[in-house]
Design a protein around this motif. Structure first.
Motif, mmCIF file in Angstrom:
data_model
loop_
_atom_site.group_PDB
_atom_site.id
_atom_site.type_symbol
_atom_site.label_atom_id
_atom_site.label_comp_id
_atom_site.label_asym_id
_atom_site.label_seq_id
_atom_site.Cartn_x
_atom_site.Cartn_y
_atom_site.Cartn_z
ATOM 1 N N ALA A 196 -5.826 -0.981 -0.837
ATOM 2 C CA ALA A 196 -4.939 -1.787 -0.645
ATOM 3 C C ALA A 196 -4.660 -2.916 0.154
ATOM 4 N N ARG A 239 0.433 1.663 -7.987
ATOM 5 C CA ARG A 239 -0.337 0.169 -7.965
ATOM 6 C C ARG A 239 -0.020 -0.067 -9.232
ATOM 7 N N GLU A 246 -1.873 5.289 -14.612
ATOM 8 C CA GLU A 246 -2.106 4.407 -13.472
ATOM 9 C C GLU A 246 -3.572 5.524 -11.994
ATOM 10 N N ALA A 260 -6.682 -2.536 -4.917
ATOM 11 C CA ALA A 260 -6.055 -1.290 -4.591
ATOM 12 C C ALA A 260 -6.611 -0.334 -5.954
ATOM 13 N N PHE A 261 -5.912 -1.139 -6.775
ATOM 14 C CA PHE A 261 -6.143 -0.460 -8.109
ATOM 15 C C PHE A 261 -7.736 -0.260 -9.176
ATOM 16 N N ALA A 286 -2.326 -5.044 -5.048
ATOM 17 C CA ALA A 286 -2.513 -4.395 -5.623
ATOM 18 C C ALA A 286 -3.477 -3.971 -6.552
ATOM 19 N N ASP A 291 0.721 -1.355 -0.353
ATOM 20 C CA ASP A 291 -0.283 0.290 0.137
ATOM 21 C C ASP A 291 1.169 1.337 -0.476
#
Length: 462
Positions: free
Chosen positions: A400, A96, A239, A146-147, A143, A82
Motif C-alpha cells: 500500500a 484492506r 479479504e 494494496a488489495f 487501499a 497500510d
C-alpha cells in the motif's frame, strides 16, 4: 528469487493469457476499478466542464485543478492505511476492505455535497466538497492498490491491471459522458431545439447564461449512488491473506516500521537505479494529465453541446478504452511491460497533436470522434502497461505504501503544471497548448529507453 517483468520464467500461451481475465480476482478488480475511476473526473475533468458552463474563467478552472494534488500527496498517509486498523470495522472486514469501505462512504458524501452546491453562488463550498471527494478517493486508491497487489501472484498482475484499468476507464466514461448525458436530460427545458441552434445561442449568450444547476445536481446525485458498485464489491469480496508483520515493541519501532521502512526498502533494492525509476514515474503520464484539465473547457468553447460530447465519449470512448486496456494487458504479458510502456508513451503524445489539429479544424462531430477514439486507445494501452510496471516495483510487505508513493509521484508534477493550463490557453490559445503537451512526452521516451536497459526488476517477494 529475482525476476524480470520482461523475461518471465514461464511465458503463458495466448489462451492462458486471455482466460486469466475470467478469474474471480480479475472480475473483482473490474468492479473495484470502476469505483476508483468514478471520482476522478467528477473533481477534475467533468467539474471543469460544469464550471466553464457556469461562467467560471479558464484561469480559475486551471488553478482549481490543484484539488487533484490530494492524489499526489497520498503517500503521506499511506503508511497509516497500510498498518493502522479502523476500530470495529477492521475486525469485521479486515484491513484492506475496512479502509476501502470507509473511503467509499467519504466519496459518496462529498459527491452529494458537490451536487447540492452551486458554483455561481458559492464556488468555495463546491471546492471544499471536491477536496473531500479527492482526499477520500486518494485513500481508496491506497487501499485498493494494496488489495490488488495482494490478490494475485506477480505473473498475473498485468491481467489484474488490465481489468482494473478497464473498470477505471468505464467509470471515467460514466463520470464524463454519463454525467453530461444526465445533466442534459435533466434540464428543465431544452435551451435550443438542435445542435446548430445550440451553437448559435451559445455564441451569442453571455458565458454562464445557459447554466442550469438543478440539472447538474441530479447528475451528481446519480454519480454518488453509482459508488454502490464499489461498496457492494467490497462487502462481497474476500479479504486478501494478510502479510505477517513483526509486531513493534516500542513507539519508535512502530514509526520506523510504518513510516520509514517502506521507503528504505525500495532504495535498498534499487540503489542508484531508484532515481531513474522515480523520474520515469514522475513524468510518464504528464502529456495526458496536463492536457486533460483543459479538454472539457475546450469542448465548451468549441461549442460542442453536452449531448454531443456525451454521445462521442460514451460510444467511441468506451470501445477504444476497452480495446486499449485489453491490448495493453495481453501484450504486456506476451512481450514485456517495457516495450508496451514505450509504445503507450508514443501514442499518448501523438494523440495530443490530434487535439491541436481539432482546435484549428473547428466544430466537427466526426473529427471529435476520431480524436477521442485515438486518445482513449492510447490511454488504455499506456495505463495498463504502466500499472503493471508500478506493481512490479513493490514489495508485497509494503504494497500500500510503496504503490501510493509511485502513484502519487505519477500525479504530483503533472497536476502542478496543469494548474497553469488555463492561463496558458488564455495567453497562447488551444492549438499551441495541445502541441506543447505533446512535446512534454519527449523526455518520457528517453526515460523509458533508459529504464529498459536497467537490470531486471527485483521482485518484492525476494
Amino acid at each position: 528469487m529475482t525476476a524480470s517483468i520482461d523475461t518471465p520464467a514461464s511465458r503463458p500461451s495466448w489462451r492462458e493469457a486471455m482466460l486469466v481475465y475470467l478469474e474471480p480476482a480479475s472480475l473483482r478488480m473490474l468492479a473495484l476499478g470502476f469505483a476508483a475511476g468514478l471520482p476522478l473526473l467528477l473533481v477534475l475533468g467533468t467539474l471543469s466542464f460544469r464550471l466553464r458552463e457556469a461562467g467560471i474563467d479558464r484561469a480559475t478552472i486551471g488553478f482549481l485543478s490543484w484539488v487533484g494534488l490530494a492524489y499526489g500527496f497520498k503517500w503521506v498517509w499511506a503508511p497509516l492505511v497500510d498498518r493502522v486498523p479502523i476500530p470495529l470495522l477492521t475486525r469485521w472486514l479486515g484491513r484492506r476492505r475496512s479502509w476501502l469501505l470507509l473511503s467509499q462512504v467519504g466519496i459518496m458524501g462529498g459527491l452529494v455535497a458537490m451536487a447540492l452546491g452551486n458554483p455561481q453562488q458559492g464556488l468555495f463550498a463546491v471546492t471544499v466538497a471536491a477536496l473531500v471527494v479527492a482526499f477520500s478517493s486518494a485513500t481508496q486508491d491506497i487501499a485498493l492498490d494494496a488489495f490488488r497487489i495482494e490478490s494475485a501472484v506477480a505473473e498475473k498482475q498485468a491481467a489484474l491491471a488490465a481489468t482494473y484499468q478497464t473498470g477505471y476507464r468505464l467509470a471515467m466514461i460514466w463520470a464524463g459522458a454519463g454525467v453530461l448525458w444526465l445533466a442534459a436530460g435533466a434540464e428543465t427545458a431544452p435551451a435550443v431545439p438542435a445542435a446548430t441552434a445550440a451553437a448559435t445561442a451559445a455564441a451569442s449568450a453571455p458565458v454562464g447564461a445557459l447554466y442550469q444547476n438543478n440539472a447538474w445536481m441530479t447528475a451528481y446525485l446519480v454519480m454518488a449512488a453509482s459508488m454502490l458498485v464499489g461498496v457492494l464489491t467490497v462487502l462481497l469480496s474476500p479479504e486478501p491473506v494478510p502479510i505477517a508483520h513483526t509486531q513493534p515493541r516500542t513507539p519508535g519501532e512502530w514509526l520506523k516500521q510504518t513510516l520509514i521502512e517502506p521507503f528504505a526498502d525500495f532504495f535498498r533494492r534499487y540503489r542508484w537505479q531508484a532515481a531513474l525509476i522515480l523520474s520515469l514515474i514522475a513524468v510518464y503520464r504528464i502529456s495526458d494529465i496536463v492536457m486533460g484539465i483543459m479538454a472539457n473547457p475546450f469542448y465548451v468553447d468549441m461549442l460542442y453541446t453536452k449531448a454531443e460530447v456525451a454521445a462521442v465519449t460514451k460510444i467511441y470512448g468506451v470501445i477504444m478504452t476497452l480495446v486499449g486496456a485489453w491490448i495493453g494487458g495481453v501484450l504486456s504479458m506476451r512481450f514485456g511491460v517495457m516495450r508496451i510502456l514505450m509504445a503507450g508513451a508514443v501514442m499518448s503524445a501523438v494523440s495530443n497533436l490530434l487535439f491541436a489539429w481539432l482546435a484549428g479544424h473547428g466544430h466537427d462531430v466526426n473529427a471529435l470522434i476520431l480524436v477521442v477514439s485515438a486518445d482513449n486507445l492510447a490511454g488504455g494501452i499506456a495505463s495498463a502497461a504502466f500499472i503493471a510496471y508500478l506493481s512490479s516495483l513493490t514489495n508485497i510487505q509494503y504494497s500500500a505504501t510503496q504503490y501510493a508513493l509511485f502513484s502519487s509521484l505519477m500525479l504530483l508534477l503533472p497536476k502542478f503544471v496543469a494548474g497553469w493550463s488555463g492561463a496558458f490557453v488564455d495567453q497562447f490559445g488551444y492549438a499551441t497548448f495541445f502541441t506543447s503537451t505533446a512535446l512534454l512526452g519527449v523526455p518520457v521516451l528517453v526515460l523509458v529507453w533508459l529504464a529498459g536497459r536497467m537490470m531486471p526488476v527485483k521482485s518484492g517477494t525476494d
